[in-house]
Design a protein around this motif. Structure first.
Motif, PDB file in Angstrom:
ATOM      1  N   GLU A  39       0.844  -1.197   0.000  1.00 30.10           N
ATOM      2  CA  GLU A  39       0.000   0.000   0.000  1.00 30.10           C
ATOM      3  C   GLU A  39       0.880   1.249   0.000  1.00 30.10           C
ATOM      4  OE1 GLU A  39      -3.844   1.726   2.509  1.00 30.10           O
ATOM      5  OE2 GLU A  39      -2.922  -0.158   3.139  1.00 30.10           O
ATOM      6  N   TYR A  44      -1.691  -1.043  -5.087  1.00 34.09           N
ATOM      7  CA  TYR A  44      -2.948  -1.302  -4.386  1.00 34.09           C
ATOM      8  C   TYR A  44      -3.543  -2.663  -4.752  1.00 34.09           C
ATOM      9  CZ  TYR A  44      -2.381   3.544  -3.171  1.00 34.09           C
ATOM     10  OH  TYR A  44      -1.864   4.710  -2.690  1.00 34.09           O
ATOM     11  N   MET A  48      -4.413  -5.246  -1.863  1.00 36.78           N
ATOM     12  CA  MET A  48      -5.760  -5.790  -1.691  1.00 36.78           C
ATOM     13  C   MET A  48      -5.743  -7.307  -1.613  1.00 36.78           C
ATOM     14  SD  MET A  48      -8.002  -3.370  -4.213  1.00 36.78           S
ATOM     15  CE  MET A  48      -9.392  -4.512  -4.289  1.00 36.78           C
ATOM     16  N   ASN A  67      -8.005  -1.244   6.086  1.00 32.34           N
ATOM     17  CA  ASN A  67      -7.185  -0.889   4.927  1.00 32.34           C
ATOM     18  C   ASN A  67      -7.884  -1.207   3.613  1.00 32.34           C
ATOM     19  OD1 ASN A  67      -5.500  -0.584   7.192  1.00 32.34           O
ATOM     20  ND2 ASN A  67      -3.683  -0.890   5.943  1.00 32.34           N
ATOM     21  N   ILE A  71      -8.713   1.470   0.655  1.00 33.42           N
ATOM     22  CA  ILE A  71      -8.222   1.304  -0.718  1.00 33.42           C
ATOM     23  C   ILE A  71      -9.368   1.325  -1.737  1.00 33.42           C
ATOM     24  CG2 ILE A  71      -7.082  -0.289  -2.332  1.00 33.42           C
ATOM     25  CD1 ILE A  71      -5.355  -1.250   0.031  1.00 33.42           C
TER      26      ILE A  71
END
Length: 177
Positions: A39, A44, A48, A67, A71
């Motif tokens: 991150e 991203y 993820m 988080n 995102i």
């Protein structure tokens, strides 16, 4: 040189965490560390994946929920809201979780709730520049320009460097007189 050294450390950390995850694919700690690192690096998609895997191993992991919500808040605000609400149920007093919840509520255009969440976050961390910026952003959405301007002026007088400084300056300029 400092920047290179940091990048070298990131690479090293990535290799270490990737190795632990390869060995123990359900090691939540390693997955979270890896996710946060990706991150920070702006990857991203990979972040993820790590947080998703952490949630599969532990569906109540607040960091993964928080988080992921952050995102995906722009691309998938409804799903982000599910994650953020669950995180805030699990960690009702965490200022960082409340801040994420506020921004996700904002992304869902639920501005009155967003304001309540950001006010609760600011009770715990009254000087946090990112949270103050978020509160100004929410105030603008609620047509409360005076409050937004006051917050931004106070914020920019006290802080010369924080992640949203350019956005804060732009928002203040946009508010004009």
């Amino acid at each position: 040189a400092m920047e290179n050294e940091r990048r070298g450390n990131d690479e090293l950390a990535l290799q270490l965490y990737e190795r632990s995850v390869a060995r123990l694919p359900t090691h939540v700690g390693a997955l979270l560390n890896l996710g946060v690192l990706y991150e920070d690096m702006g990857n991203y998609r990979r972040a993820m994946q790590c947080f998703d895997l952490a949630l599969q191993a532990n569906p109540d992991n607040v960091i993964a929920l928080n988080n992921l919500a952050w995102i995906i808040r722009e691309q998938n605000p409804a799903q982000a809201l599910e994650y953020a609400r669950k995180a805030s149920t699990l960690a009702p007093d965490s200022a960082d979780v409340l801040d994420t919840l506020a921004v996700v509520e904002y992304a869902n255009k639920d501005y009155p709730r967003a304001r309540r969440s950001i006010e609760r976050a600011l009770k715990a961390k009254p000087d946090n520049p990112s949270m103050l910026y978020h509160s100004a952003m929410i105030a603008v959405a609620l047509e409360d320009k005076a409050a937004a301007r006051a917050t931004l002026e106070q914020l920019l007088a006290a802080n010369t460097d924080f992640p949203e400084i350019a956005a804060a300056k732009a928002l203040l300029a946009q508010l004009g007189d």
